[in-house]
Design an enzyme around this catalytic site. Sequence first.
Site, PDB file in Angstrom:
ATOM      1  N   CYS A 131      12.836  55.527 100.028  1.00 60.17           N
ATOM      2  CA  CYS A 131      12.868  54.917 101.371  1.00 60.17           C
ATOM      3  C   CYS A 131      13.259  55.942 102.430  1.00 60.17           C
ATOM      4  CB  CYS A 131      13.802  53.720 101.437  1.00 60.17           C
ATOM      5  SG  CYS A 131      13.381  52.396 100.312  1.00 60.17           S
TER       6      CYS A 131
ATOM      7  N   HIS B 233      17.618  56.557 105.590  1.00 57.44           N
ATOM      8  CA  HIS B 233      16.902  55.485 104.893  1.00 57.44           C
ATOM      9  C   HIS B 233      16.061  54.747 105.944  1.00 57.44           C
ATOM     10  CE1 HIS B 233      16.477  51.667 102.685  1.00 57.44           C
ATOM     11  NE2 HIS B 233      16.934  52.272 101.621  1.00 57.44           N
TER      12      HIS B 233
ATOM     13  N   GLN C 206      25.893  54.330 100.588  1.00 59.61           N
ATOM     14  CA  GLN C 206      26.076  55.246  99.456  1.00 59.61           C
ATOM     15  C   GLN C 206      27.473  55.848  99.415  1.00 59.61           C
ATOM     16  OE1 GLN C 206      23.992  55.643  97.033  1.00 59.61           O
ATOM     17  NE2 GLN C 206      22.245  54.592  97.939  1.00 59.61           N
TER      18      GLN C 206
ATOM     19  N   ASP D 285      25.911  54.246 108.307  1.00 61.51           N
ATOM     20  CA  ASP D 285      25.375  53.534 107.155  1.00 61.51           C
ATOM     21  C   ASP D 285      26.138  54.018 105.924  1.00 61.51           C
ATOM     22  OD1 ASP D 285      23.987  52.847 104.879  1.00 61.51           O
ATOM     23  OD2 ASP D 285      22.006  53.390 105.657  1.00 61.51           O
TER      24      ASP D 285
ATOM     25  N   LYS E 226      25.798  47.779  95.975  1.00 58.22           N
ATOM     26  CA  LYS E 226      26.030  49.181  95.630  1.00 58.22           C
ATOM     27  C   LYS E 226      27.524  49.458  95.457  1.00 58.22           C
ATOM     28  CE  LYS E 226      21.720  50.701  97.636  1.00 58.22           C
ATOM     29  NZ  LYS E 226      21.015  51.297  98.767  1.00 58.22           N
TER      30      LYS E 226
HETATM   31  C1  LIG Z   1      20.331  51.006  99.745  1.00 50.91           C
HETATM   32  C2  LIG Z   1      20.459  51.608 101.090  1.00 50.91           C
HETATM   33  C3  LIG Z   1      20.129  50.889 102.229  1.00 50.91           C
HETATM   34  C4  LIG Z   1      19.568  49.492 102.169  1.00 50.91           C
HETATM   35  O1  LIG Z   1      20.468  48.615 101.574  1.00 50.91           O
HETATM   36  P1  LIG Z   1      20.029  47.097 101.277  1.00 50.91           P
HETATM   37  O2  LIG Z   1      21.073  46.619 100.342  1.00 50.91           O
HETATM   38  O3  LIG Z   1      18.664  47.176 100.645  1.00 50.91           O
HETATM   39  O4  LIG Z   1      20.011  46.391 102.574  1.00 50.91           O
HETATM   40  C5  LIG Z   1      20.303  51.494 103.441  1.00 50.91           C
HETATM   41  N1  LIG Z   1      20.795  52.742 103.548  1.00 50.91           N
HETATM   42  C6  LIG Z   1      21.123  53.462 102.469  1.00 50.91           C
HETATM   43  C7  LIG Z   1      21.675  54.831 102.649  1.00 50.91           C
HETATM   44  C8  LIG Z   1      20.959  52.931 101.208  1.00 50.91           C
HETATM   45  O5  LIG Z   1      21.283  53.642 100.144  1.00 50.91           O
END
Ligand SMILES: *Cc1c(COP(=O)(O)O)cnc(C)c1O
Length: 413
Positions: A371, A130, A210, A207, A233
């Site tokens: 993104c 992302h 997800q 990260d 999320k």
């Molecule tokens: C949604 C997402 C982000 C960004 O998250 P925010 O809540 O917009 O800060 C970063 N990495 C991944 C893999 C995402 O799915």
Amino acid sequence: MSNQSNTATFDAERVRADFPILHQDVNGHPLVYLDNAATTQKPRAVIQAIVDYYEQDNSNVHRGAHALADRATEKFEGARVKVAGFINAAEPRQIIWTRGTTEGINLVASSWGRANLSSGDRILVSAMEHHSNIVPWQLIAAEKGAVVESIPVNAEGAIDLAAFESMLDDRVKMVACGHVSNAFGTVNPVQDIARLAQGVGALTLIDGAQAVGHWPVDVQALDCDFYVFSAHKLFGPTGLGVLYGKTALLEAMPPYQSGGEMIESVSFDGTTFNQLPYKFEAGTPDIAGVIGLGAAIDYVQGLDRDGAAKHEAALLAYAEERAKATPGIRLVGTAANKTSVMSFLLEGAHPNDVGLLLDQQGVAVRTGNHCAQPIMEQFGIPGTVRASFSFYNTRADVDRLFEALDKARQFLV
Ligand SMILES: *Cc1c(COP(=O)(O)O)cnc(C)c1O
């Protein structure tokens, strides 16, 4: 593939009743919400926890000398303990509140990066990250004379682990990688990545945006140095996230933002900083959001998580089976280990047009580059249509998606 036996153990219909937003018509059709990778919906328990806080306990935290402040502080710090338990952090002070995944990565890139990176250092990020796990590293690299390099991703949308291993040397200081790709749903072997990075003394930031909404995550088992995710999320509110870090690293890192709460004492001769986690939490935090996230974690932990994960896996398998049986659909991202995301193209149609035609039939998906422009460029596509599932989705939702795709195709092709 025995989808029936997998889904039989988890009652998605019952769970749907907990999510008020799912029960509405959109453009004259019952809503089918398949945009869970962008944000998940909130159960009534989360919405009610936020309402209760504002109706009964609203007060600033930590400083108060009255009952409301005590109650607000207790709920706020109680949520930190819940998050620590949820990802199996050793101590609650390793949980730092941020505005989201994005801010968590920015915090580490600027605080740890500014203190530890120097000219010629290398930062490795996967080619399918992302943007929020690419750009903060580019900014700090430019400032420190370091370089950001991409870990190769193959045509299925999986990390090439051998190529990653061959990139490692003692100039690699940070490896930043998604646990699950938001573009394709690929589950990355982050435990192996962390272990290999450790071999050359590099840190890892995972990260988990997800991942946390789909199955239990154990940061100690992964042995990563940092783990970040967003509340929204994970069935919680927007504008709030979590940064987990190893204690010794967090303690050694300089503050990120400054102001109230993050200080121990302030004078014009010099200021000393508060201890963890407050050192990284300048200013009044998102108290209602934190309490909402605590309620979201209670909700998720009250579910049969194993059953939910199996249900989602069965939905994805069913959707991909139907996609493969539908002429003109091309799946993008076909790695062996995936979770809850089906990215695809309808031959001869732009993803945005497909998204509009699905929306007219009440089916919410996401279209575009998600993104993740670099990997879309590598694949030579403008983007995809992405259907992403949560435990409250059903086989009927998948059927509605394919009915709507059939109709869309009559317009487009
Ligand atoms: C949604 C997402 C982000 C960004 O998250 P925010 O809540 O917009 O800060 C970063 N990495 C991944 C893999 C995402 O799915």
